[in-house]
Design a protein around this motif. Structure first.
Motif, PDB file in Angstrom:
ATOM      1  N   ILE A 161       0.872  -1.172   0.000  1.00 15.63           N
ATOM      2  CA  ILE A 161       0.000   0.000   0.000  1.00 15.63           C
ATOM      3  C   ILE A 161       0.907   1.219   0.000  1.00 15.63           C
ATOM      4  O   ILE A 161       1.727   1.381   0.910  1.00 15.63           O
ATOM      5  N   THR A 162       0.779   2.076  -1.010  1.00 17.75           N
ATOM      6  CA  THR A 162       1.628   3.270  -1.130  1.00 17.75           C
ATOM      7  C   THR A 162       0.743   4.502  -1.090  1.00 17.75           C
ATOM      8  O   THR A 162      -0.190   4.644  -1.910  1.00 17.75           O
ATOM      9  N   ILE A 163       1.031   5.408  -0.146  1.00 21.16           N
ATOM     10  CA  ILE A 163       0.296   6.678  -0.010  1.00 21.16           C
ATOM     11  C   ILE A 163       1.301   7.800  -0.155  1.00 21.16           C
ATOM     12  O   ILE A 163       2.251   7.905   0.616  1.00 21.16           O
ATOM     13  N   SER A 164       1.086   8.644  -1.160  1.00 21.32           N
ATOM     14  CA  SER A 164       2.004   9.752  -1.434  1.00 21.32           C
ATOM     15  C   SER A 164       1.232  11.063  -1.445  1.00 21.32           C
ATOM     16  O   SER A 164       0.031  11.098  -1.745  1.00 21.32           O
ATOM     17  N   ASP A 165       1.935  12.137  -1.121  1.00 23.68           N
ATOM     18  CA  ASP A 165       1.306  13.458  -1.107  1.00 23.68           C
ATOM     19  C   ASP A 165       2.311  14.492  -1.569  1.00 23.68           C
ATOM     20  O   ASP A 165       3.499  14.201  -1.742  1.00 23.68           O
ATOM     21  N   THR A 166       1.839  15.693  -1.756  1.00 26.26           N
ATOM     22  CA  THR A 166       2.693  16.818  -2.168  1.00 26.26           C
ATOM     23  C   THR A 166       2.732  17.855  -1.052  1.00 26.26           C
ATOM     24  O   THR A 166       2.717  19.062  -1.304  1.00 26.26           O
ATOM     25  N   GLY A 167       2.782  17.375   0.196  1.00 26.89           N
ATOM     26  CA  GLY A 167       2.703  18.260   1.343  1.00 26.89           C
ATOM     27  C   GLY A 167       4.036  18.852   1.750  1.00 26.89           C
ATOM     28  O   GLY A 167       4.983  18.977   0.951  1.00 26.89           O
ATOM     29  N   ILE A 168       4.154  19.165   3.044  1.00 27.76           N
ATOM     30  CA  ILE A 168       5.313  19.904   3.542  1.00 27.76           C
ATOM     31  C   ILE A 168       6.556  19.024   3.660  1.00 27.76           C
ATOM     32  O   ILE A 168       7.670  19.532   3.769  1.00 27.76           O
ATOM     33  N   GLY A 169       6.371  17.687   3.693  1.00 24.04           N
ATOM     34  CA  GLY A 169       7.512  16.789   3.822  1.00 24.04           C
ATOM     35  C   GLY A 169       7.971  16.639   5.270  1.00 24.04           C
ATOM     36  O   GLY A 169       7.487  17.327   6.181  1.00 24.04           O
ATOM     37  N   ILE A 170       8.913  15.746   5.465  1.00 24.89           N
ATOM     38  CA  ILE A 170       9.413  15.434   6.813  1.00 24.89           C
ATOM     39  C   ILE A 170      10.927  15.614   6.816  1.00 24.89           C
ATOM     40  O   ILE A 170      11.633  15.014   5.995  1.00 24.89           O
ATOM     41  N   PRO A 171      11.472  16.408   7.743  1.00 19.22           N
ATOM     42  CA  PRO A 171      12.938  16.565   7.820  1.00 19.22           C
ATOM     43  C   PRO A 171      13.595  15.210   8.145  1.00 19.22           C
ATOM     44  O   PRO A 171      12.989  14.336   8.767  1.00 19.22           O
ATOM     45  N   SER A 172      14.835  15.079   7.725  1.00 16.23           N
ATOM     46  CA  SER A 172      15.540  13.799   7.909  1.00 16.23           C
ATOM     47  C   SER A 172      15.679  13.426   9.380  1.00 16.23           C
ATOM     48  O   SER A 172      15.550  12.254   9.751  1.00 16.23           O
ATOM     49  N   HIS A 173      15.943  14.422  10.258  1.00 13.70           N
ATOM     50  CA  HIS A 173      16.121  14.097  11.677  1.00 13.70           C
ATOM     51  C   HIS A 173      14.823  13.637  12.321  1.00 13.70           C
ATOM     52  O   HIS A 173      14.822  12.881  13.287  1.00 13.70           O
ATOM     53  N   ALA A 174      13.661  14.090  11.771  1.00 10.38           N
ATOM     54  CA  ALA A 174      12.381  13.739  12.363  1.00 10.38           C
ATOM     55  C   ALA A 174      11.944  12.330  11.996  1.00 10.38           C
ATOM     56  O   ALA A 174      11.078  11.755  12.660  1.00 10.38           O
ATOM     57  N   ARG A 175      12.534  11.752  10.965  1.00  8.58           N
ATOM     58  CA  ARG A 175      12.130  10.394  10.567  1.00  8.58           C
ATOM     59  C   ARG A 175      12.504   9.359  11.623  1.00  8.58           C
ATOM     60  O   ARG A 175      11.986   8.253  11.620  1.00  8.58           O
ATOM     61  N   GLU A 176      13.428   9.715  12.527  1.00 12.21           N
ATOM     62  CA  GLU A 176      13.857   8.772  13.555  1.00 12.21           C
ATOM     63  C   GLU A 176      12.823   8.623  14.675  1.00 12.21           C
ATOM     64  O   GLU A 176      12.844   7.621  15.390  1.00 12.21           O
ATOM     65  N   TYR A 177      11.896   9.613  14.817  1.00 10.74           N
ATOM     66  CA  TYR A 177      10.971   9.550  15.948  1.00 10.74           C
ATOM     67  C   TYR A 177       9.515   9.742  15.560  1.00 10.74           C
ATOM     68  O   TYR A 177       8.641   9.787  16.443  1.00 10.74           O
ATOM     69  N   ILE A 178       9.193   9.864  14.271  1.00 14.71           N
ATOM     70  CA  ILE A 178       7.794  10.134  13.901  1.00 14.71           C
ATOM     71  C   ILE A 178       6.867   8.978  14.252  1.00 14.71           C
ATOM     72  O   ILE A 178       5.646   9.167  14.353  1.00 14.71           O
ATOM     73  N   PHE A 179       7.434   7.772  14.448  1.00 13.44           N
ATOM     74  CA  PHE A 179       6.595   6.632  14.819  1.00 13.44           C
ATOM     75  C   PHE A 179       6.519   6.438  16.335  1.00 13.44           C
ATOM     76  O   PHE A 179       5.913   5.478  16.807  1.00 13.44           O
ATOM     77  N   ASP A 180       7.149   7.359  17.120  1.00  9.98           N
ATOM     78  CA  ASP A 180       7.053   7.280  18.577  1.00  9.98           C
ATOM     79  C   ASP A 180       5.733   7.883  19.043  1.00  9.98           C
ATOM     80  O   ASP A 180       5.243   8.862  18.450  1.00  9.98           O
ATOM     81  N   PRO A 181       5.146   7.333  20.119  1.00  7.63           N
ATOM     82  CA  PRO A 181       3.879   7.896  20.619  1.00  7.63           C
ATOM     83  C   PRO A 181       4.044   9.338  21.083  1.00  7.63           C
ATOM     84  O   PRO A 181       5.058   9.703  21.671  1.00  7.63           O
ATOM     85  N   PHE A 182       3.038  10.143  20.800  1.00  7.49           N
ATOM     86  CA  PHE A 182       2.950  11.549  21.231  1.00  7.49           C
ATOM     87  C   PHE A 182       4.092  12.411  20.685  1.00  7.49           C
ATOM     88  O   PHE A 182       4.411  13.448  21.260  1.00  7.49           O
ATOM     89  N   ARG A 183       4.695  11.991  19.577  1.00  8.76           N
ATOM     90  CA  ARG A 183       5.755  12.787  18.962  1.00  8.76           C
ATOM     91  C   ARG A 183       5.268  13.322  17.623  1.00  8.76           C
ATOM     92  O   ARG A 183       4.674  12.597  16.822  1.00  8.76           O
ATOM     93  N   GLN A 184       5.529  14.630  17.412  1.00  7.78           N
ATOM     94  CA  GLN A 184       5.204  15.270  16.136  1.00  7.78           C
ATOM     95  C   GLN A 184       6.407  16.072  15.669  1.00  7.78           C
ATOM     96  O   GLN A 184       7.322  16.351  16.438  1.00  7.78           O
ATOM     97  N   ILE A 185       6.396  16.409  14.380  1.00  4.19           N
ATOM     98  CA  ILE A 185       7.505  17.194  13.838  1.00  4.19           C
ATOM     99  C   ILE A 185       7.592  18.535  14.556  1.00  4.19           C
ATOM    100  O   ILE A 185       8.662  18.985  14.964  1.00  4.19           O
ATOM    101  N   ASP A 186       6.451  19.179  14.780  1.00  9.61           N
ATOM    102  CA  ASP A 186       6.395  20.433  15.533  1.00  9.61           C
ATOM    103  C   ASP A 186       5.653  20.144  16.824  1.00  9.61           C
ATOM    104  O   ASP A 186       4.431  20.025  16.847  1.00  9.61           O
ATOM    105  N   GLY A 187       6.385  19.991  17.894  1.00 14.04           N
ATOM    106  CA  GLY A 187       5.758  19.613  19.164  1.00 14.04           C
ATOM    107  C   GLY A 187       5.367  20.794  20.022  1.00 14.04           C
ATOM    108  O   GLY A 187       4.933  20.602  21.147  1.00 14.04           O
ATOM    109  N   SER A 188       5.497  22.000  19.570  1.00 11.64           N
ATOM    110  CA  SER A 188       5.183  23.180  20.383  1.00 11.64           C
ATOM    111  C   SER A 188       3.675  23.366  20.481  1.00 11.64           C
ATOM    112  O   SER A 188       2.898  22.860  19.682  1.00 11.64           O
TER     113      SER A 188
END
Length: 601
Positions: free
Chosen positions: A517-544
């Motif tokens: 299953i492949t889902i693609s978009d043309t959105g804002i994208g994910i920084p390389s450093h954030a790919r290490e924790y985006i699958f952690d609970p309660f973690r977002q790219i912008d946590g503020s």
């Protein structure tokens, strides 16, 4: 330091490379030192006999040929015997240079006996010369069997007495010459044999000295190794367990001198901790059954403290099966025992902590289950009443009221979604999530998903497309509820973080019996450093707290756990400012596969 054993050199190697040594050197195939010496001695003897026997035969044969015709037959017999002897001598010399050197000695002895017999037949009066031949045969045989020098010198003395009358009777030179040749041969043989025995004795003494020096060196090295080792070596009597030997490092390990341990049989047992004495004695008795035992117990050292000792010992017996002595080793393992106790203590503390954590997790799960029920009941009621009011079923309300009711409805649904996510995550963490595989059609799955996200796509004015691989089976097996949750979570994220452009959903066949299953978009994208924790609970790219996009940060964490529960994997590829691609890979199961798995083999 390394021990280098000196290999004794063959006698011919120690004597140089003269012509004589080259002519008498034995074959390299003969490796035994004693056999090499015998082979060299035989070659030396035969090398002397060859020219002297030729000289003797040259003197005998013309004399025999001058005998009368009635003795021609016997003369020819002697000539043939002499010739056979000479050939045997030459052959024996050749064999002495090979590994069959002993056969050379046998052939020379046999031919010599034949020559003696023929001479006795032709001329019985030449007894002294025959005696010399016998002596030569005895000497040759004696050297390579026993050959005591006393017997050889005795025979030589008798031969000399037999030769003297020949000179007194003024026997012609032609008759004396063969006897003289034989005397010279015997003399040379005796000299060679004496030198040979002397060389053997010297070499044996040298070998013994080398062995003694090597033994002393080995003993010194062994003593050094034992003294510098943390292991103490000991031996003890089997009857009373009294120590009979102890290595020099005993004082470093126990503080006692070796003389103290050797002074009385009970010294060691007297210093064993009272609580360990019974087990130690039982182990010693057990060793009589032929077992090698290893014990760890406390032993009182010279300063009065107890140290933990590891004692390994074994009982050795003689050929009759009687016990001879104990041989064993002692190592101070106090530090190891203390470290082991610390580890066991930490392990106990960890087990207690784990028990507390498991209890806390159980209480959390119970709390979440209770709270989810208590919260979802009023929330569902609020959402239901809000929908009734917005539908006008309870009467017409004005525009301001409609706006407020819409906000109540929207926030209630968000709160319900959050509660559902937290409850799902708790079930996943408690491993209570069950996967129920049922038959479904990929085409209907895409249709249902499209209808669920159409409103979100419309609100953000995005383009949405789906693609189904025609090579996929028409019917597949899987947990349809989990699949829908995975797709909705990923599509919701794609829509939420895409302000313009499109979102694509593709379902296709994969490699190695999988589908993707492949889902693609043309959105804002994910920084390389954030790919290490985006699958952690309660973690977002912008946590503020002022982030532009809402959400709890549980969507991707739950999605990953759902994918894992279905034995799949999830990957992400993204470029900031260009969009993201999420790829879910799952095992491709069909109804036929499930039937085969349920059928017993």
């Amino acid at each position: 330091m390394s021990m280098i054993a000196k290999t004794p050199q063959p006698p011919e190697a120690a004597s140089g490379n003269s012509l004589w040594q080259k002519l008498t050197r034995p074959s390299d195939l003969v490796t035994d030192l004693e056999k090499r010496r015998n082979a060299q001695l035989l070659a030396s003897i035969l090398l002397i006999i060859i020219p002297l026997s030729l000289l003797g035969i040259g003197a005998i044969v013309p004399n025999l040929l001058q005998q009368g015709t009635n003795r021609n037959l016997f003369s020819q017999l002697v000539i043939w015997a002499a010739t056979f002897f000479e050939i045997s001598v030459i052959t024996g010399y050749s064999l002495s240079r090979t590994k069959w050197f002993q056969w050379g000695m046998y052939s020379v002895t046999v031919s010599l006996v034949a020559l003696i017999v023929s001479l006795e037949i032709v001329e019985p009066s030449i007894g002294p010369m025959i005696a010399i031949f016998v002596i030569l045969a005895l000497v040759l045989t004696g050297i390579f069997t026993t050959g005591p020098q006393v017997v050889i010198f005795g025979i030589y003395s008798v031969a000399a007495l037999l030769v003297i009358p020949l000179f007194q009777n003024a026997i012609p030179l032609v008759d004396i010459l063969p006897i003289t040749v034989l005397v010279v041969e015997v003399t040379a043989i005796m000299v060679l044999e004496k030198n040979h025995r002397s060389n053997i004795e010297k070499e044996r003494r040298a070998e013994i000295e080398v062995a003694r020096n090597e033994a002393v060196t080995a003993h010194s090295r062994l003593d050094h190794l034992i003294s510098s080792s943390p292991t103490m070596i000991f031996s003890a009597r089997p009857d009373d367990f009294g120590v009979t030997f102890v290595s020099a490092n005993v004082e470093e390990i126990t503080g006692y001198k070796a003389e103290e341990l050797l002074s009385r049989a009970t010294f060691w047992l007297e210093h064993v901790h009272p609580d360990d004495a019974s087990a130690v004695f039982s182990g010693m008795v057990e060793s009589f059954e032929g077992n090698e035992i290893s014990q760890i117990y406390r032993f009182q050292v010279a300063d009065g403290t107890y140290r933990w000792m590891q004692v390994d010992q074994r009982l050795f017996r003689n050929a009759q099966g009687d016990p001879v002595e104990f041989i064993g080793s002692v190592v101070d393992v106090t530090d190891l025992q203390l470290a082991r106790r610390d580890i066991e203590k930490q392990a106990d503390e960890l087990r207690r902590a784990n028990a507390v954590v498991r209890e806390a997790s159980r209480l959390k799960s119970e709390f979440l289950a209770t709270m989810s029920h208590e919260l979802r009941t009023p929330l569902n009621a609020m959402i239901g009443y809000a929908e009734i009011m917005l539908a006008g079923m309870s009467g017409t309300i004005d525009e301001d009221a409609t706006d407020m009711v819409s906000r109540i409805h929207s926030n209630s649904k968000r709160l319900l979604t959050l509660i559902n996510d937290v409850l799902d995550l708790s079930k996943i963490e408690a491993r209570r999530l069950e996967v129920v595989n049922i038959a479904f059609t990929p085409e209907k799955l895409l249709s249902d998903i499209r209808s669920q996200v159409t409103s979100l796509i419309t609100q953000k004015k995005l383009e949405f497309s789906t693609e189904l691989d025609s090579t996929l089976p028409a019917r597949m097996m899987g947990d349809i509820n989990l699949l829908e949750r995975i797709l909705i979570n990923l599509l919701s994220n794609a829509i939420k973080f895409t302000d313009a452009g499109e979102v694509r959903l593709k379902v296709a066949s994969g490699d190695n019996g999988n589908w993707q299953i492949t889902i693609s978009d043309t959105g804002i994208g994910i920084p390389s450093h954030a790919r290490e924790y985006i699958f952690d609970p309660f973690r977002q790219i912008d946590g503020s707290s002022s982030r532009a996009y809402g959400g709890t940060g549980l969507g991707l964490a739950i999605t990953q756990e759902l994918v894992r529960a279905m034995q799949g994997t999830i990957q992400v590829e993204s470029t900031v400012g260009q969009g993201s691609i999420f790829i879910v890979t799952l095992p491709l199961l069909t109804e036929q596969d499930m039937t085969q798995e349920s059928t017993p083999s």
